[in-house]
Design an enzyme around this catalytic site. Structure first.
Site, PDB file in Angstrom:
ATOM      1  N   HIS A   1      -6.785   4.939  -7.481  1.00 29.11           N
ATOM      2  CA  HIS A   1      -6.896   3.484  -7.558  1.00 29.11           C
ATOM      3  C   HIS A   1      -6.032   2.904  -8.667  1.00 29.11           C
ATOM      4  CE1 HIS A   1      -8.768  -0.326  -8.910  1.00 29.11           C
ATOM      5  NE2 HIS A   1      -8.921  -0.529  -7.616  1.00 29.11           N
TER       6      HIS A   1
ATOM      7  N   CYS B   1      10.772 -14.563  17.728  1.00 29.77           N
ATOM      8  CA  CYS B   1       9.712 -14.544  16.714  1.00 29.77           C
ATOM      9  C   CYS B   1       8.580 -13.597  17.090  1.00 29.77           C
ATOM     10  CB  CYS B   1       9.169 -15.949  16.459  1.00 29.77           C
ATOM     11  SG  CYS B   1       8.517 -16.760  17.928  1.00 29.77           S
TER      12      CYS B   1
END
Length: 757
Positions: free
Chosen positions: A397, A706
């Site tokens: 982490h 797109c």
């Protein structure tokens, strides 16, 4: 866009299903599709969660607790989060959702032990990892425990650390939903994490971290794992570090997990064989090649069988710079050595964090020192000039969050919390993992920010305009930071769905101005980040099934296949007031000088629909002849009739390939029975696109793309060769797509020059 049920199995899921299954769920589905060894799983969708909020009646109360929240006030944040989570846990899950979950669990085998993993719709994204913000529950067995674990995952969306992280990343609480992955638990004998490429430099070396037992030990940082480096160019293990591994995490009876001591004879033994390293590296390469971006993967091994448990994009690779990088002055006394987890140099005063109570002691510029970090420590980590931990490796982490924050970090030093003292001044080299004694502080209160070094690369210039797709205003700043030439697709349905109320609800309750202002504010946020660059906003394209779960959705028609139903411009032309509210928001922006705003109509099948929409806008007071209006080309008829659309006055056309492929091939990509037939490069699809590009060029109309294909370098190479004017890609793909376009353009020029000679 097809109807999304409460439950989806991995075989039904693709990577662009993030709005329904979250980042983790979409990634698992995609990995399953390409043949990676993924344990069986189903996903409780975000739509089920949203329906839970609405049908249980807690939505208004819940978000009311989070409005105008000062996330920097730890006490207020904790109290608000506790109330919000209690609201979710106390609410009754609708019986229909519970029934669907239990039926799916029964299909898996109702005595199967599972892992229940949160999968937020703003998680594991290419531009934000959201590491550990929501909960995971391991070793869950039985219907009651499963239902409870799922509701706990839902509640964890409103935990203090999740609220704080969303606020700092620019995501609104109301706009983020959560899905839950229910996956057969792998009783890993050995497990870990791997990066398909180096997480900082991007070099083609796969870094594998491994320890005994379940992977939570490596991810959380409670153990310093073995570290293996595999060179993908030479296909050899080029480095290894065998750590002293003291503890492992194992299933605890019928529920949960436990931490146990590792026997002495295994503590210093290598976890992985060369053969296992090679197999893991091969899977990492498959994932990276498929996603076309480096991946961060979790894995487990049972009885010699490898399982891939999760994959997400690496968000921390930095661009190579041509300038000279800063280096630490290796003249001070070395106090500690660990692993360099996040590069950079910083000097500051040490603050040792032994528990959550110590977090308030960390001030801007301090060096935060802890045994290991966890998501609750992120607010303090944001303030720190550097991070040092006793335990952990490149994938723990502390390492992941530090890289995302751009904060120097050294992990796995073993004894930082014992050797260093509060207030002691140290210098950390986050690239080498070395901590030096002393250093020159930059200001009187003994704090210093890490120095940013190197020179920026010159931007790549392309004749093809490289634009970016944006779904949420909160992502606008990150989208603009890519250097994109504009926004080729801003989807406003995500703004509206996030409100939790249908446009018709606002109309019936005389709150039209509130709706218009919400729409105006969201679009303006994006426009302000792209000052002077074109921003194409697509009018509303939400199918009826998505509206049905919102306030006001009770009057939505029941449709057998909403994807082929009452959506896009066909609905707006019949629902004049709904269309008018959108136009009023556009008018406010145009009146304030946002002339770079273009409007794109979706699901247009005939020029008459474009002409009718243009006529309505004129009726609503828009000077349509001086506004940029265009269409999505997502129905085969719109490609075939492109000349007629040009004659009708469109100023641009943009391919929506996700729908164009489905409508051309009669394939629902979310239907597991036919999903394998979904082919973006099917000759019929390419022929339609090629024809439309050629006719648009002949008519002087900008032609763009797109859809998801705009983020595929191979597809973009073909599009540029075919003559497309612009490409709009996802945020994470902009750099690679611009590079692809530049290389393709150069090749075209060189080929033309060679022919002349």
């Amino acid at each position: 866009m097809s109807k999304m049920p409460d439950i989806m199995w991995l075989a039904e899921i693709k990577k662009d299903d993030i709005p329904s299954v979250g980042g983790k769920g979409a990634s698992l589905g995609e990995m399953n599709a390409v043949g990676l060894p993924v344990p069986p799983a189903f996903v409780v969708t975000a739509q089920a969660f949203r329906r839970f909020l609405v049908e249980s009646g807690i939505e208004t109360e819940l978000f009311g607790k989070l409005e105008n929240l000062d996330v920097e006030d730890a006490d207020v944040l904790e109290a608000s989060a506790e109330k919000a989570m209690k609201t979710v846990m106390d609410a009754k899950m609708p019986e229909s959702i519970k029934k669907s979950i239990i039926e799916s669990y029964t299909k898996m085998g109702d005595t199967t032990v599972v892992a229940v993993r949160s999968s937020a719709t703003a998680e594991d994204l290419p531009d934000a990892s959201f590491a550990g913000q929501q909960e995971t529950y391991l070793n869950i067995k039985g219907e009651n425990d499963l239902i409870e674990a799922i509701q706990k995952c839902w509640a964890s969306l409103y935990g203090a650390r999740a609220i704080y992280y969303r606020a700092k990343q620019g995501f609104e609480d109301r706009g983020v939903d959560i899905a839950v992955v229910v996956q057969k638990l792998v009783y890993s004998e050995k497990s870990g994490v791997m990066f398909s490429s180096h997480p900082v430099s991007g070099e083609p070396t796969t870094i594998i971290e491994a320890s005994w037992g379940l992977g939570e030990a490596v991810v959380s940082g409670i153990v310093s794992p073995d570290n293996y480096v595999f060179d993908q160019r030479t296909h050899r293990v080029i480095d290894r570090y065998i750590a002293n591994k003291i503890v492992e995490i194992l299933p605890d009876g019928d529920k949960g997990t436990k931490e146990v001591d590792i026997p002495k004879d295994r503590q210093d033994s290598p976890v992985l064989s060369v053969e296992e390293i090679e197999k893991l590296a091969k899977f990492a390469k498959i994932a990276e090649d498929h996603y076309d971006t480096p991946q961060d993967l979790e894995w487990g091994i049972v009885g010699g069988t490898i399982y891939i448990l999760q994959s997400r994009p690496i968000t921390t690779i930095t661009s190579k710079s041509s300038g000279k990088k800063e280096k630490s002055e290796d003249t001070g006394k070395i106090l500690l050595e660990g692993q360099g987890a996040s590069p950079g140099i910083a000097t500051g005063a040490v603050v040792i964090v032994n528990s959550i109570k110590d977090l308030s002691k960390v001030k801007d510029g301090n060096i935060m020192v802890a045994k290991m970090t966890n998501p609750d420590m992120v607010p303090a980590m944001r303030k720190a000039a550097a991070i040092i931990t006793d335990e952990g490796g490149m994938t723990c982490h502390a390492a992941i969050v530090s890289r995302e924050l751009g904060t120097p970090a050294a992990v796995g030093t073993k004894k930082a919390t014992h050797m260093l003292k509060n207030g002691q001044v140290v210098t950390i080299d986050g690239e080498k993992g070395i901590v030096f004694e002393g250093g020159e502080l930059k200001n009187a209160d003994k704090t210093a920010q890490p120095v940013i070094t190197g020179f920026a690369q010159a931007p790549i210039i392309t004749a093809t305009s490289i634009k970016v797709n944006v779904s949420l205003p909160e992502a606008a700043k990150r989208a603009a930071a890519t250097g994109a030439d504009g926004v080729g697709l801003l989807r406003i349905e995500h703004l509206i769905l996030g409100l939790g109320k249908t446009p018709q609800w606002y109309i019936r309750n005389n709150k039209e101005d509130e709706f218009i202002n919400e729409l105006y504010t969201g679009i303006k946020t994006v426009m302000d980040e792209f000052n002077g660059k074109p921003v194409w906003v697509r009018t509303l394209d939400a199918p009826t099934d998505e509206f049905r779960n919102m306030k006001g959705g009770e009057e939505e028609p029941e449709e057998h296949n909403p994807m082929l139903g009452w959506r896009g411009i066909r609905r707006d032309l019949q629902s004049r007031d709904q269309f008018r509210l959108q136009v009023e928001a556009f008018k406010k922006l145009w009146n304030e000088g946002y002339d770079n705003l273009g409007i794109m109509f979706p699901l247009v099948g005939h020029p008459d629909e474009f002409i009718a929409a243009k006529g309505l806008m004129k009726e609503f007071g828009v000077d349509v002849e001086n506004r940029v209006l265009g269409i999505m080309v997502e129905i085969p008829s719109s490609a075939i009739l492109i000349d007629d659309f040009i004659a009708a006055g469109i100023q641009f056309a943009s391919f929506g390939t996700n729908d164009l492929i489905q409508y051309t091939l009669a394939i629902d990509r979310n239907n597991q029975n036919v999903a394998y037939m979904y082919r973006p490069k099917h000759p019929a699809v390419l022929k339609l696109i090629k024809y439309a590009i050629e006719r648009c060029r002949a008519g002087g109309v900008e032609c763009s793309i797109c859809g998801q294909a705009g983020s595929d370098p191979e597809m973009v190479k073909w599009l540029v060769e075919t003559g497309i004017t612009s490409v709009s890609a996802n945020i994470d793909a902009i750099s690679k797509i611009r590079e692809t376009a530049a290389k393709t353009e150069k090749k075209i020029i060189l080929d033309a020059a060679r022919k002349q000679h």
